[in-house]
Structures are given as C-alpha cells and as structure tokens.
Design a protein around this motif. Structure first.
Motif, PDB file in Angstrom:
ATOM      1  N   ARG A 226       5.421   5.965   3.609  1.00  0.00           N
ATOM      2  CA  ARG A 226       5.872   4.507   3.683  1.00  0.00           C
ATOM      3  C   ARG A 226       6.637   3.310   2.530  1.00  0.00           C
ATOM      4  O   ARG A 226       5.864   4.031   1.639  1.00  0.00           O
ATOM      5  CB  ARG A 226       5.778   3.304   4.604  1.00  0.00           C
ATOM      6  CG  ARG A 226       4.457   2.949   4.701  1.00  0.00           C
ATOM      7  CD  ARG A 226       3.624   1.562   5.368  1.00  0.00           C
ATOM      8  NE  ARG A 226       2.009   1.786   5.517  1.00  0.00           N
ATOM      9  CZ  ARG A 226       1.451   0.421   5.710  1.00  0.00           C
ATOM     10  NH1 ARG A 226       2.318  -0.362   6.622  1.00  0.00           N
ATOM     11  NH2 ARG A 226       0.375   0.162   5.162  1.00  0.00           N
TER      12      ARG A 226
ATOM     13  N   GLY B 208      -4.174  -0.973   2.171  1.00  0.00           N
ATOM     14  CA  GLY B 208      -3.755   0.091   3.722  1.00  0.00           C
ATOM     15  C   GLY B 208      -4.581   0.667   4.309  1.00  0.00           C
ATOM     16  O   GLY B 208      -5.647   0.562   4.709  1.00  0.00           O
ATOM     17  N   VAL B 209      -3.945   1.430   4.982  1.00  0.00           N
ATOM     18  CA  VAL B 209      -3.733   2.193   6.170  1.00  0.00           C
ATOM     19  C   VAL B 209      -4.442   3.381   6.152  1.00  0.00           C
ATOM     20  O   VAL B 209      -3.556   4.391   5.633  1.00  0.00           O
ATOM     21  CB  VAL B 209      -3.523   1.780   7.461  1.00  0.00           C
ATOM     22  CG1 VAL B 209      -3.945   0.047   8.039  1.00  0.00           C
ATOM     23  CG2 VAL B 209      -2.517   2.141   7.891  1.00  0.00           C
TER      24      VAL B 209
ATOM     25  N   ALA C 171       0.989  -1.131   0.371  1.00  0.00           N
ATOM     26  CA  ALA C 171      -0.082   0.124   0.123  1.00  0.00           C
ATOM     27  C   ALA C 171       0.629   1.169   0.105  1.00  0.00           C
ATOM     28  O   ALA C 171       0.571   2.389  -0.896  1.00  0.00           O
ATOM     29  CB  ALA C 171      -0.871  -0.499   1.081  1.00  0.00           C
TER      30      ALA C 171
ATOM     31  N   SER D 185      -6.981  11.786   9.899  1.00  0.00           N
ATOM     32  CA  SER D 185      -7.431  11.855   8.395  1.00  0.00           C
ATOM     33  C   SER D 185      -8.973  11.610   8.384  1.00  0.00           C
ATOM     34  O   SER D 185      -9.307  12.550   7.383  1.00  0.00           O
ATOM     35  CB  SER D 185      -6.759  10.890   7.242  1.00  0.00           C
ATOM     36  OG  SER D 185      -5.237  11.016   7.575  1.00  0.00           O
TER      37      SER D 185
ATOM     38  N   HIS E  31      -7.988   2.213  -2.312  1.00  0.00           N
ATOM     39  CA  HIS E  31      -7.819   2.758  -1.131  1.00  0.00           C
ATOM     40  C   HIS E  31      -8.798   0.816  -1.235  1.00  0.00           C
ATOM     41  O   HIS E  31      -8.881   0.531   0.528  1.00  0.00           O
ATOM     42  CB  HIS E  31      -8.553   3.904  -0.517  1.00  0.00           C
ATOM     43  CG  HIS E  31      -7.925   4.380  -0.536  1.00  0.00           C
ATOM     44  ND1 HIS E  31      -8.401   6.329  -0.706  1.00  0.00           N
ATOM     45  CD2 HIS E  31      -6.806   5.379  -1.151  1.00  0.00           C
ATOM     46  CE1 HIS E  31      -7.604   6.759  -0.410  1.00  0.00           C
ATOM     47  NE2 HIS E  31      -6.945   6.495  -0.834  1.00  0.00           N
TER      48      HIS E  31
ATOM     49  N   HIS F 208      -4.120   7.404   8.501  1.00  0.00           N
ATOM     50  CA  HIS F 208      -5.039   7.653  10.326  1.00  0.00           C
ATOM     51  C   HIS F 208      -5.775   8.318  10.927  1.00  0.00           C
ATOM     52  O   HIS F 208      -6.482   9.020  10.062  1.00  0.00           O
ATOM     53  CB  HIS F 208      -3.113   8.689  10.949  1.00  0.00           C
ATOM     54  CG  HIS F 208      -2.256   7.720  10.857  1.00  0.00           C
ATOM     55  ND1 HIS F 208      -1.131   7.428   9.441  1.00  0.00           N
ATOM     56  CD2 HIS F 208      -0.916   7.154  11.545  1.00  0.00           C
ATOM     57  CE1 HIS F 208      -0.282   6.940   9.674  1.00  0.00           C
ATOM     58  NE2 HIS F 208       0.352   7.044  11.319  1.00  0.00           N
TER      59      HIS F 208
HETATM   60  C1  HEM Z   1      -8.556  10.216  -4.865  1.00  0.00           C
HETATM   61  C2  HEM Z   1      -8.221  11.064  -3.795  1.00  0.00           C
HETATM   62  C3  HEM Z   1      -7.547  10.906  -2.417  1.00  0.00           C
HETATM   63  C4  HEM Z   1      -7.307  11.144  -1.948  1.00  0.00           C
HETATM   64  C5  HEM Z   1      -8.140  12.267  -0.744  1.00  0.00           C
HETATM   65  C6  HEM Z   1      -6.570  10.069  -0.744  1.00  0.00           C
HETATM   66  C7  HEM Z   1      -6.553  10.637   0.313  1.00  0.00           C
HETATM   67  C8  HEM Z   1      -5.666   9.165   1.395  1.00  0.00           C
HETATM   68  C9  HEM Z   1      -5.483   9.718   2.732  1.00  0.00           C
HETATM   69  C10 HEM Z   1      -6.250  10.767   3.434  1.00  0.00           C
HETATM   70  C11 HEM Z   1      -4.663   8.425   2.954  1.00  0.00           C
HETATM   71  C12 HEM Z   1      -4.242   7.855   4.366  1.00  0.00           C
HETATM   72  C13 HEM Z   1      -2.867   8.807   4.997  1.00  0.00           C
HETATM   73  C14 HEM Z   1      -3.000   7.976   6.196  1.00  0.00           C
HETATM   74  O1  HEM Z   1      -3.267   8.740   7.265  1.00  0.00           O
HETATM   75  O2  HEM Z   1      -1.916   7.422   6.961  1.00  0.00           O
HETATM   76  C15 HEM Z   1      -4.189   7.512   1.815  1.00  0.00           C
HETATM   77  C16 HEM Z   1      -3.745   6.072   1.970  1.00  0.00           C
HETATM   78  C17 HEM Z   1      -3.702   5.678   0.749  1.00  0.00           C
HETATM   79  N1  HEM Z   1      -3.923   6.379  -0.256  1.00  0.00           N
HETATM   80 FE1  HEM Z   1      -5.458   7.790  -0.988  1.00  0.00          FE
HETATM   81  N2  HEM Z   1      -5.874   9.348  -1.711  1.00  0.00           N
HETATM   82  C18 HEM Z   1      -6.320  10.032  -3.247  1.00  0.00           C
HETATM   83  C19 HEM Z   1      -5.720   9.050  -3.945  1.00  0.00           C
HETATM   84  C20 HEM Z   1      -5.249   7.590  -3.637  1.00  0.00           C
HETATM   85  C21 HEM Z   1      -4.883   6.350  -5.192  1.00  0.00           C
HETATM   86  C22 HEM Z   1      -4.809   7.845  -6.583  1.00  0.00           C
HETATM   87  C23 HEM Z   1      -3.585   5.974  -5.158  1.00  0.00           C
HETATM   88  C24 HEM Z   1      -3.321   5.265  -5.452  1.00  0.00           C
HETATM   89  C25 HEM Z   1      -3.086   4.819  -7.140  1.00  0.00           C
HETATM   90  C26 HEM Z   1      -4.198   6.828  -3.310  1.00  0.00           C
HETATM   91  C27 HEM Z   1      -3.356   5.278  -2.668  1.00  0.00           C
HETATM   92  C28 HEM Z   1      -3.065   5.318  -1.400  1.00  0.00           C
HETATM   93  C29 HEM Z   1      -3.165   3.910  -0.264  1.00  0.00           C
HETATM   94  C30 HEM Z   1      -2.480   2.663  -0.812  1.00  0.00           C
HETATM   95  C31 HEM Z   1      -3.191   3.741   0.688  1.00  0.00           C
HETATM   96  C32 HEM Z   1      -2.516   3.202   2.474  1.00  0.00           C
HETATM   97  C33 HEM Z   1      -1.058   3.677   2.628  1.00  0.00           C
HETATM   98  C34 HEM Z   1      -0.641   2.784   2.862  1.00  0.00           C
HETATM   99  O3  HEM Z   1      -1.155   1.647   4.006  1.00  0.00           O
HETATM  100  O4  HEM Z   1       0.522   3.374   3.562  1.00  0.00           O
HETATM  101  N3  HEM Z   1      -4.550   7.002  -2.897  1.00  0.00           N
HETATM  102  N4  HEM Z   1      -4.401   8.184   1.149  1.00  0.00           N
END
Ligand code: HEM
Ligand SMILES: *[C@@H]1O[C@H](CO)[C@@H](O)[C@H](O)[C@H]1NC(C)=O
Length: 329
Positions: free
Chosen positions: A100, A197-198, A59, A203, A194, A200
């Motif tokens: 990460r 993964g996780v 993730a 958020s 989404h 916090h």
């Molecule tokens: C559409 C708009 C998006 C918003 C507003 C957004 C926002 C977020 C937020 C707030 C988190 C959590 C961060 C935290 O508090 O730990 C997150 C996690 C994540 N996002 Fe997004 N995201 C978006 C689009 C995307 C896109 C396009 C991808 C990849 C193609 C993506 C992949 C991920 C992944 C895989 C996680 C988990 C990360 C982890 O577990 O380390 N996101 N995102």
C-alpha cells in the motif's frame, strides 16, 4: 599507419572508459538542490499528511522501498502496472493486494511534475518517502543519497526469486540478503521494520492450524499469543474467504522502535521469518543486542536503509525519469 591506428584505439579506449565511468555516477545527498530544491520538502509534507490520516501508510511506504530494491534494484519497477502480455511485479501475490501507499507516491509525483517536470525519479520518491515514514513513526532520520533513475522493466516472475517469503528460516534469510550485499546483522536490523504495520492472516495462518504432521500449531509460538491470533484469524476454509490483518508488533503497532525484538524474545514473532531470528543460534545474539540497545538499533537501521536504497540503482543516463510512476514513458 599501424601506430596511428594503435593510438586511435588507445584514445577510443580512454574515451570509452571515461564515458562509461560517467554513465553511472554514485548517488548523492542533496541531489535535487539545484534542479528541484523543494523536492524533499514536498515529499515529506505529502507523506506526513497521508500518515496523519492513516498511520498504516508509513508501514506501507517502508515496505514498498524494500520490495522495490530487492527486485531489479531501487528503480521503481514495483510501481509499474501490468500491461497486456507482461504481468508486472506489482501484481505478484507478495505485492497484490497487500502493498500500500501507491497513491501517496502518485500525489507527490504530480506536485513535483507541476513544479519541476521530468526531474525527480519515482525511485527517489520511494526512497525519500520511506525515510520520511521512518522519521514520522520512529523519530529515525537520515540523509537519503539520491539520483536514482527509473527502470523500464517490471516482471512478475522475478519477484519470487528475489523477495524472501515469510516461511524462510534464518539460514535462508541470510542467503537471500547476502545476494543483495546485505550482512547478517543488516538483515536482522532491517527486519525491525516489522515493528510497524500489519500482516494478512494468510501470511502466517499455517503456524496456527497446519504446522506439520506432528504439530497443528507451531511449538515456537507463545501459546497465549497463538490463542489470541486464532480469534483474529479463522481457520482457512472454502466457505471462509476473508483474510483479515493483525499488527506485526502487537504492543506498539504504529511506532518504529526496537519493541519488535522484545516480542521475539517472548516468542511472539508473527511470521516464521521473524521468530527464526531469535530461535536460530546464528542470529539470536543480534536480537538480544537490539532489545538492550534501542538507540544502537535505530542508528543501524538508518545506515541499513541507506545501504538497501543503493542496491543495483540506475544513475546517470541509465533508465529514465518517468512522467507517471505507474507507466514507462
Ligand atoms: C526478512 C525478510 C522479510 C520477510 C520474509 C518479510 C515478509 C513480510 C510479510 C509476509 C508481510 C505481511 C504482508 C501481508 O500479509 O500483509 C510484511 C509486512 C511488512 N514488511 Fe516485511 N518482510 C521482510 C523484511 C522486511 C524489510 C527488510 C522491511 C523494510 C525495511 C520490511 C517492511 C515491512 C513492513 C513495514 C510491513 C508492514 C506493511 C503494511 O502494514 O502495509 N519487511 N513483511
Ligand atoms: C514438526 O516440527 C517440530 C518443531 O519444529 C519438529 O521438531 C518436528 O521434527 C517436525 N515434525 C515433522 C514430521 O516434520
């Protein structure tokens, strides 16, 4: 004399046009075939080992590619460390401390530097690592056109103008992705990341405790799911600085699949930016389609990742190949 000068100018113009066309060739599948034939294999082995040890890293790497590409293009600017007087992207709250997987990129880069020095860009390593992560967690495989070069600039202040916050509604998300050349359907498709993964608590905790004047809790959130989230995320207070994490997709947290969209149908989207895709008429039909057609979604996801991976790339003799991914040469 005048005609000679004119001829010279015409020649200079032709040279200029062809040189500038040469300066930015397109990305290409199999880019390292002759210069570092084991590059993709080494990266996939490094990612696979790291994800086996800690599934959450997949993730992290998928998200890293998104955060790299949306700010200054896919140029590994997200990897550069802050220097005195220049706070970098990496230290913006959207990245620090939640982003990460940096050490996995560094491990792959160290092996590649030993084998083929100054050849494989950090930006390409991120793109390959994101693909390998999607493969390992979702069985989604696609070819990654490569040949990205690494940028020499990273500015913290550029992050909020380019990365969407989790509070965005569908219209704001559509506009944000459109500025990067991505369609509404691609935005909805990529949000499916989404499903791994996780997040916090910080958020999304305003949805639980401080939604608006009328409602403490977001009425578009399934009450049972909200009750569960409250057991994981205590109300923010000065005494309580802890900021735990919860899975973005509570059903299959380590599998990249279309179950994310089913959660949205059940009003169990964790972030406002998730649930809005279902509650907004402009995108709800796409969510429903992705629930019904998981294979179709995975195909669209692969294509959209390739497209995202081509945003504002540096190629040819633009930028550089970094020796260490966290600092410019
Ligand atoms: C559409 C708009 C998006 C918003 C507003 C957004 C926002 C977020 C937020 C707030 C988190 C959590 C961060 C935290 O508090 O730990 C997150 C996690 C994540 N996002 Fe997004 N995201 C978006 C689009 C995307 C896109 C396009 C991808 C990849 C193609 C993506 C992949 C991920 C992944 C895989 C996680 C988990 C990360 C982890 O577990 O380390 N996101 N995102
Ligand atoms: C609070 O949120 C609800 C549901 O989204 C909305 O209908 C209402 O207008 C909001 N109230 C205020 C004061 O913004």
């Amino acid at each position: 004399m005048a005609s000679i000068a004119a001829g010279f100018h015409a020649l200079a113009l032709i040279l200029f046009v062809s040189v500038s066309a040469m300066a930015a060739p397109p990305l290409k599948v199999g880019y390292y075939l002759y210069t570092c034939p084991l590059a993709e294999l080494i990266i996939s082995k490094t990612v696979s080992d790291a994800v086996s040890r800690n599934p959450g890293m997949a993730a992290g790497l998928v998200r890293m590619h998104f955060h790299d590409c949306f700010v200054r293009g896919c140029d590994a600017s997200v990897l550069l460390k802050s220097t005195p007087g220049n706070p970098a992207e990496r230290d913006h709250p959207a990245n620090n401390p939640s982003l990460r997987g940096f050490e996995i990129i560094d491990q792959a880069k160290a092996q590649l530097e030993a084998l083929c020095p100054m050849t494989v860009s950090c930006a390409d390593i991120i793109a390959f690592a994101a693909r390998d992560s999607a493969h390992k967690t979702g069985g989604i495989y696609y070819n990654v056109p490569a040949g990205r070069r690494d940028g020499r600039v990273s500015r913290l202040a550029e992050v909020p103008q380019n990365l969407p916050p989790p509070t965005f509604n569908a219209q704001q998300l559509i506009a944000n992705f459109a500025r990067k050349g991505l369609s509404v359907d691609e935005m909805v498709t990529l949000s499916g990341a989404h499903s791994i993964g996780v997040s916090h608590c910080s958020s999304f905790s305003s949805r639980l405790y401080a939604f608006n004047v009328t409602f403490a809790q977001d009425p578009s959130l399934d009450p049972a799911y909200a009750a569960y989230l409250k057991t994981k995320c205590p109300p923010p207070s000065n005494a309580n600085q802890a900021n735990p994490t919860v899975p973005l997709d509570s059903i299959t947290a380590n599998t990249l699949d279309n179950s994310y969209y089913l959660q949205l149908l059940k009003l169990r989207g964790l972030l406002t930016s998730d649930e809005t895709l279902y509650t907004s008429p402009s995108t709800s039909g796409m969510v429903v389609n992705n629930v019904k057609n998981g294979f179709g979604w995975s195909m669209k996801f692969a294509n959209a990742m390739v497209k995202m991976g081509s945003i504002d790339v540096l190629t040819g003799n633009q930028g550089e190949i970094r020796k260490l991914c966290s600092v410019v040469n």
